[in-house]
Design a protein around this motif. Structure first.
Motif, PDB file in Angstrom:
ATOM      1  N   ARG A 189       0.808  -1.215   0.000  1.00 19.04           N
ATOM      2  CA  ARG A 189       0.000   0.000   0.000  1.00 19.04           C
ATOM      3  C   ARG A 189       0.843   1.267   0.000  1.00 19.04           C
ATOM      4  NH1 ARG A 189      -4.853  -1.340   4.376  1.00 19.04           N
ATOM      5  NH2 ARG A 189      -5.483  -3.338   3.470  1.00 19.04           N
ATOM      6  N   TRP A 194       2.600  -0.731   7.513  1.00 19.00           N
ATOM      7  CA  TRP A 194       1.647  -1.741   7.054  1.00 19.00           C
ATOM      8  C   TRP A 194       2.325  -2.772   6.164  1.00 19.00           C
ATOM      9  CZ3 TRP A 194      -3.037  -3.721   7.863  1.00 19.00           C
ATOM     10  CH2 TRP A 194      -3.585  -4.534   6.867  1.00 19.00           C
ATOM     11  N   THR A 198       2.736  -6.894   6.834  1.00 23.08           N
ATOM     12  CA  THR A 198       1.811  -7.749   6.084  1.00 23.08           C
ATOM     13  C   THR A 198       2.260  -9.210   6.009  1.00 23.08           C
ATOM     14  OG1 THR A 198       0.929  -5.908   4.785  1.00 23.08           O
ATOM     15  CG2 THR A 198       0.687  -8.101   3.840  1.00 23.08           C
ATOM     16  N   THR A 227      -6.681  -9.581   8.993  1.00 19.95           N
ATOM     17  CA  THR A 227      -6.836  -8.223   8.492  1.00 19.95           C
ATOM     18  C   THR A 227      -8.284  -7.808   8.709  1.00 19.95           C
ATOM     19  OG1 THR A 227      -6.759  -6.809   6.528  1.00 19.95           O
ATOM     20  CG2 THR A 227      -7.325  -9.093   6.167  1.00 19.95           C
ATOM     21  N   HIS A 228      -8.486  -6.535   8.958  1.00 18.12           N
ATOM     22  CA  HIS A 228      -9.847  -6.053   9.227  1.00 18.12           C
ATOM     23  C   HIS A 228     -10.482  -5.441   7.986  1.00 18.12           C
ATOM     24  CE1 HIS A 228      -8.584  -5.664  13.744  1.00 18.12           C
ATOM     25  NE2 HIS A 228      -8.629  -6.906  13.318  1.00 18.12           N
ATOM     26  N   ASP A 229      -9.951  -5.800   6.829  1.00 14.77           N
ATOM     27  CA  ASP A 229     -10.517  -5.356   5.551  1.00 14.77           C
ATOM     28  C   ASP A 229     -11.595  -6.347   5.127  1.00 14.77           C
ATOM     29  OD1 ASP A 229      -8.723  -3.252   5.465  1.00 14.77           O
ATOM     30  OD2 ASP A 229      -7.211  -4.406   4.380  1.00 14.77           O
ATOM     31  N   ARG A 230     -12.843  -5.990   5.345  1.00  9.73           N
ATOM     32  CA  ARG A 230     -13.933  -6.902   5.004  1.00  9.73           C
ATOM     33  C   ARG A 230     -14.015  -7.109   3.490  1.00  9.73           C
ATOM     34  NH1 ARG A 230     -17.650  -3.223   8.514  1.00  9.73           N
ATOM     35  NH2 ARG A 230     -16.512  -3.471  10.481  1.00  9.73           N
ATOM     36  N   SER A 231     -14.323  -8.342   3.111  1.00  8.10           N
ATOM     37  CA  SER A 231     -14.397  -8.642   1.676  1.00  8.10           C
ATOM     38  C   SER A 231     -15.241  -9.880   1.457  1.00  8.10           C
ATOM     39  CB  SER A 231     -12.993  -8.853   1.095  1.00  8.10           C
ATOM     40  OG  SER A 231     -12.312  -9.876   1.799  1.00  8.10           O
ATOM     41  N   GLN A 250     -13.511   0.920  13.263  1.00  9.43           N
ATOM     42  CA  GLN A 250     -13.744  -0.156  12.298  1.00  9.43           C
ATOM     43  C   GLN A 250     -15.068  -0.874  12.525  1.00  9.43           C
ATOM     44  OE1 GLN A 250     -10.269  -2.495  13.173  1.00  9.43           O
ATOM     45  NE2 GLN A 250      -8.959  -1.379  11.740  1.00  9.43           N
TER      46      GLN A 250
END
Length: 261
Positions: A189, A194, A198, A227-231, A250
């Motif tokens: 990123r 970060w 990773t 990871t707290h990136d919803r997908s 979040q």
């Protein structure tokens, strides 16, 4: 059959618990699957499971890295094993069968190799793991490290998928891992902290190896977190879902996500 799926609940006070319970109360599902990081303390995690069992017939818990804080990976595994709870996954209990569906679960851990293809290899990632001082500081390491467990648990998962892929009594496989199961799901990123951390989020080649055993296309869902990136996306014919609650800002717009088998 409907299953609520989530991860990274990070419940560390009553407000957090109330938020999760409010979602559970309005659910139409009989089963809840949580892919790790329930709290920062295994005793709290055990308590939360009992609380959520008031709202579901079955609550399936996988452990994350946070659930092991202030203890070793083996110590926490022993605590969970001694509960003799078939719905609480651990090294002696990797799957749970519901009718003709099996849920297979491992933490997955991380192999520190997700950025090898762009020149940030294992030794670089391991040094950053020590520098960042999260799991390296808060989990007691007794000679076996997360990347060692990553390889062991990947092999276990491959073996179990192969077994149930060829089992005539099983129609559907749901997989749960706390860690991100493929290097394909992450990319730099341009934020040094970060990007350097990773590799400690990913079991880089787990999906590649597991999918080879999915010859009968029984794997319908793969739930993960860390990871707290919803997908929610389709890859190699499998529905991948990250429904992390996270913490702080979040948690807004989070709710349990229901899958149908």
């Amino acid at each position: 059959m409907n299953i609520d799926v989530s991860s990274d609940l990070h419940i560390n006070d009553q407000l957090d618990l109330n938020h999760v319970i409010s979602s559970s109360k309005k659910s139409n599902s009989d089963i809840l699957l949580v892919a790790g990081d329930i709290s920062d303390n295994i005793d709290i995690t055990i308590f939360i499971k009992k609380e959520l069992e008031k709202y579901y017939d079955t609550v399936l818990f996988e452990l994350g890295n946070h659930d092991r804080y202030n203890k070793s990976i083996k110590q926490v595994d022993d605590i969970v094993t001694n509960l003799n709870d078939p719905t609480f996954f651990n090294s002696t209990n990797r799957f749970y069968i519901i009718d003709r569906t099996v849920v297979i679960s491992v933490t997955g851990w991380y192999d520190l190799r997700c950025y090898e293809h762009i020149g940030f290899g294992f030794e670089n990632a391991k040094q950053e793991w020590y520098n960042i001082k999260r799991d390296s500081q808060f989990i007691i390491h007794d000679g076996i490290y997360p990347w060692d467990y990553a390889e062991l648990e990947k092999k276990e998962l491959v073996k179990l998928v192969s077994k149930f892929n060829n089992d005539p009594n099983i129609d559907n496989i749901v997989i749960s891992t706390h860690m991100i199961p493929s290097y394909e799901f992450v990319s730099p990123r341009g934020i040094p902290e970060w990007d350097n951390s990773t590799p400690s989020y990913v079991n880089s080649f787990m999906v590649d190896e597991v999918s080879k055993e999915n010859t009968n296309n029984k794997i319908k869902y793969w739930v993960y977190g860390h990871t707290h990136d919803r997908s929610n996306f389709l890859y190699k014919g499998i529905n991948f879902i990250n429904n992390a609650r996270g913490y702080g800002g979040q948690i807004h717009n989070w709710d349990n996500f229901s899958i149908n088998i």
